[in-house]
Design a protein around this motif. Structure first.
Motif, PDB file in Angstrom:
ATOM      1  N   ARG A 113       0.838  -1.200   0.000  1.00 28.18           N
ATOM      2  CA  ARG A 113       0.000   0.000   0.000  1.00 28.18           C
ATOM      3  C   ARG A 113       0.870   1.245   0.000  1.00 28.18           C
ATOM      4  NH1 ARG A 113      -0.833   1.988   5.375  1.00 28.18           N
ATOM      5  NH2 ARG A 113       0.127   0.647   6.942  1.00 28.18           N
ATOM      6  N   TYR A 114       0.312   2.298  -0.552  1.00 28.75           N
ATOM      7  CA  TYR A 114       1.027   3.552  -0.685  1.00 28.75           C
ATOM      8  C   TYR A 114       0.926   4.317   0.633  1.00 28.75           C
ATOM      9  CZ  TYR A 114       2.415   8.057  -2.671  1.00 28.75           C
ATOM     10  OH  TYR A 114       3.053   9.226  -2.956  1.00 28.75           O
ATOM     11  N   ASP A 115       2.046   4.475   1.319  1.00 28.58           N
ATOM     12  CA  ASP A 115       2.071   5.150   2.627  1.00 28.58           C
ATOM     13  C   ASP A 115       3.465   5.742   2.813  1.00 28.58           C
ATOM     14  OD1 ASP A 115       2.135   5.951   5.264  1.00 28.58           O
ATOM     15  OD2 ASP A 115       1.447   4.046   6.098  1.00 28.58           O
ATOM     16  N   ARG A 116       3.628   7.030   2.470  1.00 27.67           N
ATOM     17  CA  ARG A 116       4.951   7.654   2.504  1.00 27.67           C
ATOM     18  C   ARG A 116       5.497   7.731   3.927  1.00 27.67           C
ATOM     19  NH1 ARG A 116       6.418   9.419  -2.334  1.00 27.67           N
ATOM     20  NH2 ARG A 116       8.133  10.673  -1.522  1.00 27.67           N
ATOM     21  N   ARG A 117       4.675   8.076   4.896  1.00 26.76           N
ATOM     22  CA  ARG A 117       5.186   8.163   6.269  1.00 26.76           C
ATOM     23  C   ARG A 117       5.554   6.789   6.798  1.00 26.76           C
ATOM     24  NH1 ARG A 117       6.422  11.067  10.313  1.00 26.76           N
ATOM     25  NH2 ARG A 117       6.087  12.950   9.106  1.00 26.76           N
ATOM     26  N   GLY A 118       4.760   5.789   6.489  1.00 36.61           N
ATOM     27  CA  GLY A 118       5.090   4.439   6.937  1.00 36.61           C
ATOM     28  C   GLY A 118       6.385   3.935   6.323  1.00 36.61           C
ATOM     29  N   ALA A 119       6.550   4.177   5.014  1.00 34.88           N
ATOM     30  CA  ALA A 119       7.784   3.758   4.353  1.00 34.88           C
ATOM     31  C   ALA A 119       8.986   4.527   4.889  1.00 34.88           C
ATOM     32  CB  ALA A 119       7.656   3.965   2.842  1.00 34.88           C
ATOM     33  N   SER A 120       8.793   5.813   5.168  1.00 36.20           N
ATOM     34  CA  SER A 120       9.874   6.619   5.731  1.00 36.20           C
ATOM     35  C   SER A 120      10.295   6.094   7.096  1.00 36.20           C
ATOM     36  CB  SER A 120       9.428   8.084   5.841  1.00 36.20           C
ATOM     37  OG  SER A 120      10.405   8.864   6.493  1.00 36.20           O
ATOM     38  N   ARG A 121       9.327   5.668   7.884  1.00 37.22           N
ATOM     39  CA  ARG A 121       9.625   5.123   9.212  1.00 37.22           C
ATOM     40  C   ARG A 121      10.455   3.839   9.088  1.00 37.22           C
ATOM     41  NH1 ARG A 121       9.116   6.637  14.772  1.00 37.22           N
ATOM     42  NH2 ARG A 121       9.524   4.732  15.919  1.00 37.22           N
ATOM     43  N   VAL A 122      10.118   2.992   8.145  1.00 34.73           N
ATOM     44  CA  VAL A 122      10.884   1.761   7.926  1.00 34.73           C
ATOM     45  C   VAL A 122      12.343   2.096   7.628  1.00 34.73           C
ATOM     46  CG1 VAL A 122      11.212  -0.200   6.369  1.00 34.73           C
ATOM     47  CG2 VAL A 122       8.914   0.390   7.148  1.00 34.73           C
ATOM     48  N   LEU A 123      12.565   3.063   6.726  1.00 38.62           N
ATOM     49  CA  LEU A 123      13.926   3.432   6.348  1.00 38.62           C
ATOM     50  C   LEU A 123      14.666   4.098   7.507  1.00 38.62           C
ATOM     51  CD1 LEU A 123      13.181   4.792   2.771  1.00 38.62           C
ATOM     52  CD2 LEU A 123      14.149   2.564   3.388  1.00 38.62           C
ATOM     53  N   ALA A 124      13.972   4.934   8.268  1.00 42.19           N
ATOM     54  CA  ALA A 124      14.612   5.614   9.397  1.00 42.19           C
ATOM     55  C   ALA A 124      15.060   4.608  10.457  1.00 42.19           C
ATOM     56  CB  ALA A 124      13.660   6.641  10.005  1.00 42.19           C
ATOM     57  N   GLU A 125      14.247   3.604  10.727  1.00 42.85           N
ATOM     58  CA  GLU A 125      14.621   2.602  11.725  1.00 42.85           C
ATOM     59  C   GLU A 125      15.786   1.740  11.239  1.00 42.85           C
ATOM     60  OE1 GLU A 125      10.909   0.656  12.463  1.00 42.85           O
ATOM     61  OE2 GLU A 125      10.324   2.080  14.040  1.00 42.85           O
ATOM     62  N   LEU A 126      15.916   1.573   9.934  1.00 43.00           N
ATOM     63  CA  LEU A 126      17.083   0.876   9.396  1.00 43.00           C
ATOM     64  C   LEU A 126      18.343   1.710   9.554  1.00 43.00           C
ATOM     65  CD1 LEU A 126      15.848  -0.724   6.041  1.00 43.00           C
ATOM     66  CD2 LEU A 126      16.720  -1.936   8.049  1.00 43.00           C
ATOM     67  N   ALA A 127      18.210   3.026   9.344  1.00 48.60           N
ATOM     68  CA  ALA A 127      19.380   3.903   9.306  1.00 48.60           C
ATOM     69  C   ALA A 127      19.834   4.385  10.668  1.00 48.60           C
ATOM     70  CB  ALA A 127      19.080   5.114   8.416  1.00 48.60           C
ATOM     71  N   ASP A 168      10.170  -7.318   8.171  1.00 49.81           N
ATOM     72  CA  ASP A 168       9.042  -8.236   8.061  1.00 49.81           C
ATOM     73  C   ASP A 168       8.208  -7.935   6.810  1.00 49.81           C
ATOM     74  OD1 ASP A 168       7.550  -5.944   8.645  1.00 49.81           O
ATOM     75  OD2 ASP A 168       7.193  -6.514  10.730  1.00 49.81           O
ATOM     76  N   GLY A 169       7.184  -8.752   6.607  1.00 46.23           N
ATOM     77  CA  GLY A 169       6.354  -8.622   5.418  1.00 46.23           C
ATOM     78  C   GLY A 169       5.666  -7.279   5.314  1.00 46.23           C
ATOM     79  N   ARG A 170       5.239  -6.724   6.449  1.00 46.37           N
ATOM     80  CA  ARG A 170       4.572  -5.419   6.421  1.00 46.37           C
ATOM     81  C   ARG A 170       5.530  -4.341   5.937  1.00 46.37           C
ATOM     82  NH1 ARG A 170       4.886  -1.204   9.642  1.00 46.37           N
ATOM     83  NH2 ARG A 170       3.168   0.316   9.712  1.00 46.37           N
ATOM     84  N   ALA A 171       6.773  -4.366   6.418  1.00 52.34           N
ATOM     85  CA  ALA A 171       7.745  -3.364   6.006  1.00 52.34           C
ATOM     86  C   ALA A 171       8.031  -3.467   4.511  1.00 52.34           C
ATOM     87  CB  ALA A 171       9.039  -3.524   6.807  1.00 52.34           C
ATOM     88  N   HIS A 172       8.218  -4.689   4.027  1.00 53.23           N
ATOM     89  CA  HIS A 172       8.462  -4.869   2.595  1.00 53.23           C
ATOM     90  C   HIS A 172       7.269  -4.393   1.774  1.00 53.23           C
ATOM     91  CE1 HIS A 172      12.358  -6.788   2.325  1.00 53.23           C
ATOM     92  NE2 HIS A 172      12.053  -7.589   3.343  1.00 53.23           N
ATOM     93  N   ALA A 173       6.071  -4.636   2.261  1.00 52.16           N
ATOM     94  CA  ALA A 173       4.877  -4.213   1.532  1.00 52.16           C
ATOM     95  C   ALA A 173       4.807  -2.685   1.446  1.00 52.16           C
ATOM     96  CB  ALA A 173       3.629  -4.763   2.215  1.00 52.16           C
ATOM     97  N   ASP A 217      14.154  -2.327  -2.883  1.00 51.70           N
ATOM     98  CA  ASP A 217      15.157  -2.898  -1.995  1.00 51.70           C
ATOM     99  C   ASP A 217      15.769  -1.796  -1.133  1.00 51.70           C
ATOM    100  OD1 ASP A 217      18.417  -3.493  -1.888  1.00 51.70           O
ATOM    101  OD2 ASP A 217      17.141  -5.194  -1.349  1.00 51.70           O
ATOM    102  N   PRO A 218      15.858  -1.994   0.199  1.00 54.21           N
ATOM    103  CA  PRO A 218      16.374  -0.934   1.072  1.00 54.21           C
ATOM    104  C   PRO A 218      17.767  -0.448   0.688  1.00 54.21           C
ATOM    105  CG  PRO A 218      15.358  -2.661   2.386  1.00 54.21           C
ATOM    106  CD  PRO A 218      15.382  -3.158   0.973  1.00 54.21           C
ATOM    107  N   VAL A 219      18.660  -1.360   0.313  1.00 53.15           N
ATOM    108  CA  VAL A 219      20.013  -0.944  -0.079  1.00 53.15           C
ATOM    109  C   VAL A 219      19.955  -0.032  -1.294  1.00 53.15           C
ATOM    110  CG1 VAL A 219      22.255  -1.737  -0.887  1.00 53.15           C
ATOM    111  CG2 VAL A 219      21.075  -3.004   0.917  1.00 53.15           C
ATOM    112  N   GLU A 220      19.137  -0.391  -2.285  1.00 53.46           N
ATOM    113  CA  GLU A 220      19.034   0.430  -3.482  1.00 53.46           C
ATOM    114  C   GLU A 220      18.421   1.787  -3.170  1.00 53.46           C
ATOM    115  OE1 GLU A 220      20.343  -0.014  -6.504  1.00 53.46           O
ATOM    116  OE2 GLU A 220      21.285  -1.710  -5.494  1.00 53.46           O
ATOM    117  N   ILE A 221      17.470   1.828  -2.260  1.00 53.82           N
ATOM    118  CA  ILE A 221      16.853   3.105  -1.877  1.00 53.82           C
ATOM    119  C   ILE A 221      17.902   4.043  -1.287  1.00 53.82           C
ATOM    120  CG2 ILE A 221      15.198   4.203  -0.312  1.00 53.82           C
ATOM    121  CD1 ILE A 221      13.483   1.635  -0.598  1.00 53.82           C
ATOM    122  N   PHE A 222      18.739   3.530  -0.403  1.00 56.58           N
ATOM    123  CA  PHE A 222      19.784   4.364   0.198  1.00 56.58           C
ATOM    124  C   PHE A 222      20.850   4.731  -0.823  1.00 56.58           C
ATOM    125  CE2 PHE A 222      18.091   2.649   4.261  1.00 56.58           C
ATOM    126  CZ  PHE A 222      17.905   3.856   4.910  1.00 56.58           C
TER     127      PHE A 222
END
Length: 438
Positions: A15-29, A139-144, A154-159
């Motif tokens: 699903r399209y969720d910019r804040r949710g996706a941003s949170r996933v990346l921030a917790e990785l970084a 997890d699956g939710r983060a990938h979704a 892919d998180p590496v490609e995004i960074f």
């Protein structure tokens, strides 16, 4: 992947969720994105320069003017600064590159050093084992969320793309160095950081405008020096960037309203059918709710471990420090470049089926370049984003030359170059040369 599809094997709906996706990346970084910096090393890089020739009676080149008229309304030519030279070189990873500079500015070392800083941060990202481990535990939710929201899932490609955009921002704004009080490239880079220019690009520009104008050696910005030695965008620049972004969002919404209204398509089917239209203006904008404004994932603030955190300031600070360290050991030398290509209709050598697109930076670029070739009846055997290498079945040298012209009209700079990189690990010194494959 669209908001109506599922993440590959995760069992979660993307699903399209910019804040949710941003949170996933921030917790990785947030625990740390980069491994330790390597020891400083000397770099000697040769480059070939070509003056950019404006159209008669215009201040921009033909390619720049066409892009301005088609995709930058309501921006005017007088609001755009153009490079005076385009340069080509081979970086320390052996990959051909293209950049631009102004002869009244900071010179060719800035785009070259910016590229070297990007490469170093890419290497340090890859060397961070704990980051890689965190990425594998998503997890699956983060990938979704990433699948439904981002272009490079892919998180590496995004960074990697974000790091490259940071380097692009510095090199592109160097075209405006004469509008600033900064005396050299390092002072300029630190001034851009202190002035918040990296954040300004993330929040005020739209993605395709920044990437496409960079590739064409142009920037629709005016910088104003402030009493505290920082710089800022002029009020006119802010207004024009906002107007261009609003026009882009409106175009995306028009495509989607037509597809999901009179044509009766689902969102997923609409994006699939009009993928090429939406590629130019970002499918993410097509999915924005009416009245919403896009926000850069890296610039969004989050509260993590009881602290406020966002990715962009950390990446920008690390990039500027790396750029300064690279520049301290960098020597650049101009060489005479040769034009590749031929007007012959005869047989084409196997080596000439291979070329490079130095300014190919993301999957959008891959799709665009492949589409240009296929529209000319040229079969694409392979496009590798990391090495910038393309293998295509040209019918003749003339066919190849015409394909290169079509790719250049799209804002990319194909290069028929075989790179040779020699390094002495013991001395930490890298010398890079390039030779034509023809």
């Amino acid at each position: 992947m669209t908001e109506a599809s599922t993440g590959g094997g995760t069992g979660h709906t993307a699903r399209y969720d910019r804040r949710g996706a941003s949170r996933v990346l921030a917790e990785l970084a947030q625990p740390g994105l980069f491994a330790e910096a390597p020891a400083p090393r000397a770099r000697h890089i040769e480059y070939a320069g070509t003056p950019l020739t404006p159209e008669p009676g215009h201040r921009l080149t033909f390619s720049q003017r066409l892009y301005l008229e088609r995709f930058m309304r309501p921006c005017r030519p007088d609001q755009v600064t153009s490079a005076t030279h385009r340069i080509t070189w081979t970086d320390s990873h052996g990959i051909p590159n293209t950049g631009h500079y102004r002869d009244d500015g900071l010179g060719p070392a800035v785009p070259i050093a910016a590229r070297e800083a990007v490469l170093e941060l890419w290497d340090r990202l890859a060397a961070n084992g704990s980051f890689a481990e965190r990425a594998t535990r998503l997890d699956g939710r983060a990938h979704a969320l990433l699948m439904g929201t981002t272009t490079d899932h892919d998180p590496v490609e995004i960074f990697r793309v974000g790091i490259e955009a940071t380097g692009r921002t510095l090199a592109q704004h160097a075209l405006l160095a004469r509008q600033t009080p900064y005396r050299d490239a390092v002072e300029f880079a630190r001034g851009m950081l202190d002035s918040g220019i990296f954040a300004a690009v993330a929040t005020r520009w739209y993605w395709e405008l920044q990437a496409s104008t960079y590739r064409r050696g142009m920037i629709p910005v005016t910088l104003l020096a402030q009493p505290d030695t920082t710089v800022r965008y002029s009020a006119e620049t802010v207004a024009v960037l906002r107007a261009m972004k609003d026009a882009t969002i409106a175009d995306a919404h028009t495509v989607m309203r037509r597809a999901t209204g009179p044509e009766g398509l689902t969102v997923a089917a609409a994006i699939e059918k009009y993928h090429d239209d939406l590629d130019l203006i970002s499918r993410q904008y097509a999915l924005l709710p009416s009245g919403a404004r896009p926000a850069c994932l890296a610039a969004m603030p989050h509260r993590i471990a009881d602290e406020h955190y966002s990715i962009l300031p950390m990446v920008a600070e690390r990039f500027v420090a790396t750029f300064a360290a690279v520049l301290a050991g960098l020597a650049v030398t101009p060489v005479t470049g040769e034009v590749d290509g031929s007007d012959s209709d005869g047989p084409i050598a196997a080596d000439d089926q291979v070329f490079y697109v130095p300014d190919m930076t993301c999957k959008h670029c891959v799709r665009t370049i492949g589409g240009v070739l296929e529209s000319m009846g040229i079969r694409v055997a392979d496009i590798d984003l990391v090495s910038k290498r393309v293998v295509a079945e040209f019918r003749s040298p003339r066919n190849r030359a015409r394909a290169f012209e079509a790719i250049r009209d799209g804002g990319y700079n194909p290069s028929a170059v075989r790179a040779e990189a020699d390094s002495d690990p013991a001395q930490g010194q890298v010398t890079v040369t390039a030779e034509s494959t023809r």
